[in-house]
Design an enzyme around this catalytic site. Structure first.
Site, PDB file in Angstrom:
ATOM      1  CB  CYS A   1      -1.213   0.103   0.784  1.00 55.37           C
ATOM      2  SG  CYS A   1      -2.200   1.315   1.292  1.00 55.37           S
TER       3      CYS A   1
ATOM      4  CG  HIS B   1      -3.252  -3.407   3.115  1.00 53.68           C
ATOM      5  ND1 HIS B   1      -2.348  -2.674   3.836  1.00 53.68           N
ATOM      6  CD2 HIS B   1      -3.981  -2.394   2.425  1.00 53.68           C
ATOM      7  CE1 HIS B   1      -2.072  -1.388   4.215  1.00 53.68           C
ATOM      8  NE2 HIS B   1      -3.371  -1.195   2.906  1.00 53.68           N
TER       9      HIS B   1
ATOM     10  CD  GLU C   1      -0.072  -5.410   6.255  1.00 54.25           C
ATOM     11  OE1 GLU C   1      -0.418  -5.900   4.955  1.00 54.25           O
ATOM     12  OE2 GLU C   1      -0.765  -4.506   5.889  1.00 54.25           O
TER      13      GLU C   1
END
Lengths: 222, 80
Positions: free
Chosen positions: A85, A194, A196
């Site tokens: 990002c 994302h 994560e």
């Protein structure tokens, strides 16, 4: 492996990224934007957020922060670098990756569980995935529209450097539905979604993002 | 003091969502006939000493490296 996660002023997802790195079986090392020091790490993650308040352009000021001198040099030597990002925006501003990310074509911030296809599994960040794997990973951005000249887009496609592509409706106006790309060597990857935030069942849309962090182990033992 | 103005605009082929938002708002305010709006940035830079070709070149260098992203933006530098 020791995986560094850089914290810039305004980073939001650095702690989640360190947690995901740990889930991937690695030691997470917190790196500070103001230090000319990578603390001997084997790979670096540039996390999401709004570094330097997105002032000027997303990633434009972070790109000149002290730690980026070391990141750019290490990337040139082949160290795996993943920009997520805002990290992807920083990599483009650093010219480690081609193109740029502009405001979403629909002008709204977007936060969705996004379907993606992993199209290049030869990078150190994607080797744990099957070629063509369809996964669901959180996407949340206001300036995620990937743009580049037609020549650059053709080159990325021709060299297999489109790492991930959006499935379904294009969420932000990215040209050719591009969600992530790599540099020529493959060690530097930028990704708008994302991973994560998709590493444990308790929260998020599942664990499809974990592969980005377990892939490194395969590289280490290859 | 040497004063320079740097105008940075999105390249014509790059989508400008902010300009589009302004374009959409103008008719609602009664401004008819507006067919296009592009939004950019203006920087005013002051440099010690008189304006010289060297200081102009330095501002152009600033515009190239930091103030604009040549992938998506064009810039123009002029003395103020």
């Amino acid at each position: 492996m020791k995986v560094g996660v850089v914290t810039f002023p305004g980073s939001l997802d650095d702690v989640d990224a360190r947690r995901a790195v740990t889930f991937g079986g690695h030691e997470a090392v917190a790196l500070w934007h103001g230090d000319h020091d990578l603390q001997g790490v084997d790979a670096v993650v540039l996390p999401g957020g709004f570094s330097y308040g997105d002032y000027l352009r997303c990633g434009a000021i972070s790109r000149f922060s002290p730690v980026m001198t070391e990141v750019i040099e290490a990337a040139g030597r082949g160290m795996p670098v993943l920009g997520i990002c805002n990290g992807f925006q920083i990599l483009c501003e650093s010219h480690l990756l081609p193109g740029a990310l502009i405001r979403n074509d629909h002008r709204k911030f977007n936060c969705v569980d996004q379907r993606l296809r992993i199209e290049n599994t030869s990078t150190p960040w994607t080797s744990a995935y099957e070629q063509g794997a369809e996964v669901t990973i959180v996407l949340k951005n206001g300036e995620g529209g990937f743009v580049a000249s037609e020549d650059v887009l053709d080159q990325l496609e021709g060299e297999g450097r489109v790492v991930a592509r959006y499935l379904g409706d294009n969420p932000n106006g990215s040209l050719r539905d591009i969600a992530g790309i790599s540099n020529e060597r493959g060690n530097v990857v930028g990704l708008m979604p994302h991973p994560e935030h998709a590493v444990e069942d308790l929260c998020g849309p599942g664990t499809d993002g974990l592969g980005f962090f377990t892939s490194l182990a395969a590289v280490a033992f290859a | 003091m040497a004063r320079y103005v740097v105008d940075v605009m999105p390249k014509p082929e790059i989508l400008d969502p902010q300009g589009k938002a302004v374009l959409g708002a103008l008719p609602r305010l009664g401004f008819a006939g507006v067919v296009e709006v592009r939004q950019g940035k203006r920087f005013e830079v002051e440099i010690e000493g008189d304006a010289t070709p060297e200081s102009l070149a330095e501002v152009e260098q600033m515009a190239q490296t930091l103030l604009s992203n040549p992938v998506i933006e064009d810039f123009e530098v002029r003395t103020a």
